[in-house]
Motif scaffolding. Structure first.
Motif, PDB file in Angstrom:
ATOM      1  N   ALA A 297       0.834  -1.206   0.000  1.00  0.00           N
ATOM      2  CA  ALA A 297       0.000   0.000   0.000  1.00  0.00           C
ATOM      3  C   ALA A 297       0.870   1.257   0.000  1.00  0.00           C
ATOM      4  O   ALA A 297       0.581   2.224  -0.712  1.00  0.00           O
ATOM      5  N   GLY A 298       1.952   1.256   0.765  1.00  0.00           N
ATOM      6  CA  GLY A 298       2.851   2.400   0.796  1.00  0.00           C
ATOM      7  C   GLY A 298       3.572   2.613  -0.524  1.00  0.00           C
ATOM      8  O   GLY A 298       3.727   3.746  -0.984  1.00  0.00           O
ATOM      9  N   LEU A 299       4.016   1.527  -1.136  1.00  0.00           N
ATOM     10  CA  LEU A 299       4.682   1.634  -2.434  1.00  0.00           C
ATOM     11  C   LEU A 299       3.733   2.169  -3.500  1.00  0.00           C
ATOM     12  O   LEU A 299       4.110   3.001  -4.325  1.00  0.00           O
TER      13      LEU A 299
ATOM     14  N   ASP B 162       3.171   5.890  -2.908  1.00  0.00           N
ATOM     15  CA  ASP B 162       4.335   6.653  -3.344  1.00  0.00           C
ATOM     16  C   ASP B 162       4.376   6.755  -4.869  1.00  0.00           C
ATOM     17  O   ASP B 162       4.606   7.834  -5.427  1.00  0.00           O
ATOM     18  N   ALA B 163       4.148   5.642  -5.554  1.00  0.00           N
ATOM     19  CA  ALA B 163       4.176   5.645  -7.020  1.00  0.00           C
ATOM     20  C   ALA B 163       3.094   6.556  -7.590  1.00  0.00           C
ATOM     21  O   ALA B 163       3.352   7.337  -8.520  1.00  0.00           O
ATOM     22  N   LEU B 164       1.900   6.482  -7.046  1.00  0.00           N
ATOM     23  CA  LEU B 164       0.816   7.336  -7.533  1.00  0.00           C
ATOM     24  C   LEU B 164       1.083   8.808  -7.239  1.00  0.00           C
ATOM     25  O   LEU B 164       0.781   9.677  -8.056  1.00  0.00           O
ATOM     26  N   GLY B 165       1.673   9.097  -6.093  1.00  0.00           N
ATOM     27  CA  GLY B 165       2.029  10.482  -5.761  1.00  0.00           C
ATOM     28  C   GLY B 165       3.066  11.038  -6.717  1.00  0.00           C
ATOM     29  O   GLY B 165       2.964  12.174  -7.189  1.00  0.00           O
ATOM     30  N   ARG B 166       4.072  10.229  -7.032  1.00  0.00           N
ATOM     31  CA  ARG B 166       5.100  10.668  -7.992  1.00  0.00           C
ATOM     32  C   ARG B 166       4.512  10.865  -9.382  1.00  0.00           C
ATOM     33  O   ARG B 166       4.826  11.841 -10.065  1.00  0.00           O
ATOM     34  N   LEU B 167       3.657   9.960  -9.797  1.00  0.00           N
ATOM     35  CA  LEU B 167       3.004  10.079 -11.092  1.00  0.00           C
ATOM     36  C   LEU B 167       2.190  11.368 -11.157  1.00  0.00           C
ATOM     37  O   LEU B 167       2.248  12.108 -12.146  1.00  0.00           O
ATOM     38  N   ASP B 168       1.491  11.665 -10.090  1.00  0.00           N
ATOM     39  CA  ASP B 168       0.682  12.881 -10.052  1.00  0.00           C
ATOM     40  C   ASP B 168       1.563  14.133 -10.125  1.00  0.00           C
ATOM     41  O   ASP B 168       1.286  15.054 -10.887  1.00  0.00           O
ATOM     42  N   ARG B 169       2.652  14.144  -9.334  1.00  0.00           N
ATOM     43  CA  ARG B 169       3.536  15.319  -9.301  1.00  0.00           C
ATOM     44  C   ARG B 169       4.360  15.471 -10.578  1.00  0.00           C
ATOM     45  O   ARG B 169       4.550  16.578 -11.066  1.00  0.00           O
ATOM     46  N   GLU B 170       4.875  14.356 -11.089  1.00  0.00           N
ATOM     47  CA  GLU B 170       5.846  14.429 -12.170  1.00  0.00           C
ATOM     48  C   GLU B 170       5.244  14.306 -13.567  1.00  0.00           C
ATOM     49  O   GLU B 170       5.909  14.620 -14.541  1.00  0.00           O
ATOM     50  N   VAL B 171       4.020  13.852 -13.691  1.00  0.00           N
ATOM     51  CA  VAL B 171       3.412  13.701 -15.008  1.00  0.00           C
ATOM     52  C   VAL B 171       2.156  14.555 -15.132  1.00  0.00           C
ATOM     53  O   VAL B 171       2.084  15.451 -15.964  1.00  0.00           O
TER      54      VAL B 171
END
Length: 84
Positions: free
Chosen positions: A56-58, A61-70
């Protein structure tokens, strides 16, 4: 805890099943080792073994990065970054 200063510590898996056996010793060790402000600001809790908090944490984190970076970037910036 003194270095990272987490707001929450979660025990899961085998440690959650044995938490009642280690809780008193752990809390007394923390009282001896940490200043009161660090102990006061950190919640310690347990979660059942059937909850996979690592996955769940991974994912979070992946979804947060996708949201911020893409998705947070304007389309023109995304297109320029994709062009070699």
């Amino acid at each position: 805890m003194a270095i990272v200063n987490p707001s929450r510590i979660v025990f899961t898996g085998a440690s959650a099943r044995a938490f009642s056996l280690i809780e008193d010793g752990m809390r007394s060790g923390l009282e001896e080792a940490l200043v009161e402000a660090l102990r006061r600001n950190t919640a310690i809790e347990t979660r059942p073994w059937d909850q996979d908090l690592v996955v769940a944490g991974l994912l979070a984190d992946a979804l947060g990065r996708l949201d911020r970076e893409v998705f947070a970037l304007p389309a023109a910036v995304r297109q320029a970054a994709a062009t070699p």
